[in-house]
Design an enzyme around this catalytic site. Sequence first.
Site, PDB file in Angstrom:
ATOM      1  N   HIS A  85       0.793  -1.291  -0.012  1.00  0.00           N
ATOM      2  CA  HIS A  85       0.029  -0.013  -0.130  1.00  0.00           C
ATOM      3  C   HIS A  85       0.870   1.211  -0.016  1.00  0.00           C
ATOM      4  O   HIS A  85       0.441   2.201   0.414  1.00  0.00           O
ATOM      5  CB  HIS A  85      -0.846   0.051   1.243  1.00  0.00           C
ATOM      6  CG  HIS A  85      -1.819  -1.224   1.350  1.00  0.00           C
ATOM      7  ND1 HIS A  85      -2.917  -1.328   1.039  1.00  0.00           N
ATOM      8  CD2 HIS A  85      -1.290  -2.254   2.090  1.00  0.00           C
ATOM      9  CE1 HIS A  85      -3.475  -2.545   1.293  1.00  0.00           C
ATOM     10  NE2 HIS A  85      -2.379  -3.227   2.067  1.00  0.00           N
TER      11      HIS A  85
ATOM     12  N   SER B 259      14.887  20.717 -16.880  1.00  0.00           N
ATOM     13  CA  SER B 259      13.771  21.690 -17.111  1.00  0.00           C
ATOM     14  C   SER B 259      14.059  22.979 -17.891  1.00  0.00           C
ATOM     15  O   SER B 259      15.083  23.511 -17.726  1.00  0.00           O
ATOM     16  CB  SER B 259      12.914  21.923 -15.826  1.00  0.00           C
ATOM     17  OG  SER B 259      12.358  23.228 -15.838  1.00  0.00           O
TER      18      SER B 259
ATOM     19  N   LYS C   1      16.425  21.171 -11.881  1.00  0.00           N
ATOM     20  CA  LYS C   1      15.432  19.844 -12.138  1.00  0.00           C
ATOM     21  C   LYS C   1      16.550  18.588 -12.872  1.00  0.00           C
ATOM     22  O   LYS C   1      16.976  18.914 -13.968  1.00  0.00           O
ATOM     23  CB  LYS C   1      14.488  20.287 -12.960  1.00  0.00           C
ATOM     24  CG  LYS C   1      13.359  21.095 -12.181  1.00  0.00           C
ATOM     25  CD  LYS C   1      12.392  20.396 -11.217  1.00  0.00           C
ATOM     26  CE  LYS C   1      11.605  19.452 -11.977  1.00  0.00           C
ATOM     27  NZ  LYS C   1      10.507  18.850 -10.966  1.00  0.00           N
TER      28      LYS C   1
ATOM     29  N   GLU D 232       9.178   8.032 -17.148  1.00  0.00           N
ATOM     30  CA  GLU D 232       7.632   8.456 -17.333  1.00  0.00           C
ATOM     31  C   GLU D 232       7.146   7.925 -18.494  1.00  0.00           C
ATOM     32  O   GLU D 232       6.026   7.772 -18.803  1.00  0.00           O
ATOM     33  CB  GLU D 232       7.765   9.898 -17.079  1.00  0.00           C
ATOM     34  CG  GLU D 232       7.886  10.494 -15.547  1.00  0.00           C
ATOM     35  CD  GLU D 232       8.059  11.963 -15.396  1.00  0.00           C
ATOM     36  OE1 GLU D 232       7.982  12.305 -14.437  1.00  0.00           O
ATOM     37  OE2 GLU D 232       8.217  12.691 -16.531  1.00  0.00           O
TER      38      GLU D 232
END
Length: 475
Positions: free
Chosen positions: A168, A289, A295, A302
């Site tokens: 979980h 970025s 970043k 992704e």
Amino acid sequence: MSPASDPQPSAPGTKAWAGVFREATDPRVEAFSESVSFDRRLADDDIDGSIAHARMLAACGLVTLPEADAITQALEEIRADIRAGRFEFTAAKEDIHLHIESALTARLGDTGRKIHTARSRNDQVATDLRLYCRRAIDRIDTGLADLQRAFLGLAEREADLVIPGYTHLRRAQPVLAAHQLLAWCEKLGRDRDRLADCRRRVNVMPLGSGAIAGTSLPIDRSHVAEALGFESVAANSLDAASDRDFVCELAFGIALTAVHLSQWAEEWIIYSTQEFSFLRLPEGFCTGSSIMPQKINPDVLELVRGKSARTIGNAQALLVLVKGLPTAYNRDLQEDKERIFDSIDTLEAVLRVAAPLVAGTRFDRERIAASIDRGHLDATSLMEALIAQGMPQRKAHETVGHLVRRAMTRGVALADLTDEECSRDCAGWDAAYRGALGASRAVERMRSFGSTAPAAVAEQVAGWRRRLGVGAVDT
Ligand code: ARG
């Protein structure tokens, strides 16, 4: 293969079936129904199939040996032209099969006009697609094995590292990092098994089924099957010319593999956040970025996650495509190709980046060690120690629950509770129970087959080394 040109509209009267027609095909229909813009990828398989077919026709006396030789040679020249980008594609010739056949006829005249003896595009396209899928499965299998080796390599490198295991997405029990990495090897192993199983059904030869009913000409289908490396010959011409189960199955096998890789990507995106800091992804596999200079983003992972969506969509599209078709070939089937090509391309693209990403990833052992005592990962270990001394499971569960509550209230780990505190919640508390506490001890005390115990994980490593053909490491 790079196209020499995009399909152009036809001149009238160039059709392979011009005989019965009095009107030329409407150019809008040509544009609508052509498939050569995407099925040109089948060129190699189409040529392999035609060569095998021509050799069989010669063996059966339907063409002469010199004719079969001329056809073989001309087809190899056409293959070279296509590869070199010298071949002209036109929407007038609809698909790759008609293109190659008309190029053959342009070279050989009547000899070229014999290649379609005892053959239909229905059994031809089924054959081509099976050859294409078979090659794709073999490439994907190699890519998956490489990825498994990358997971195995990391597992061996981090053999003794204990990390928090989550259920979980909450801290659950400690596990060896290697155990978790090898879980991906297991999933990918099943994916490989599934694709290998699918390959058995792909590897059945439809050619010779004709359009639907077979042929009255004396052909030898097993001759072609052997030449093309097919395991067997399809038993029912009606089924063989129209079956696309194998495409649906492959699309599903790819989709499930992509879903596993999506889950992996998600996990590693989480583990590599600043909040978790378990993993450091290789910078070459991250992107920056355009506005936030600090970043370092996990875009590759992704996209691995994101690209699974199209493989799922393709599997669904293929099932919907075939669900309403009456038996035998229907032109709807032409729509199978872009979907299965896209699934194959997508998975191969993912595999190309996944293995090097895994190989270049490092665990942040310090960060992991600094937080391993949080979350009472050893509570189950303590509970099992109580059970081993005869306490009923439910009672042991409740007792340790009380101890955890006490530790939470004080903001300490279970191991930090004094014997006196423990005795208050646990009648018969014995300092020896402390042997079950601490993440490493909890891991070491595991003993069931397939558990995260170091010995069990070492066995998994040895098993995967064998299965993946990884040689012995010199130390
Ligand atoms: N381009 C067609 C396809 O991909 C080839 C088979 C055409 N057969 C036919 N009877 N029109 O399905």
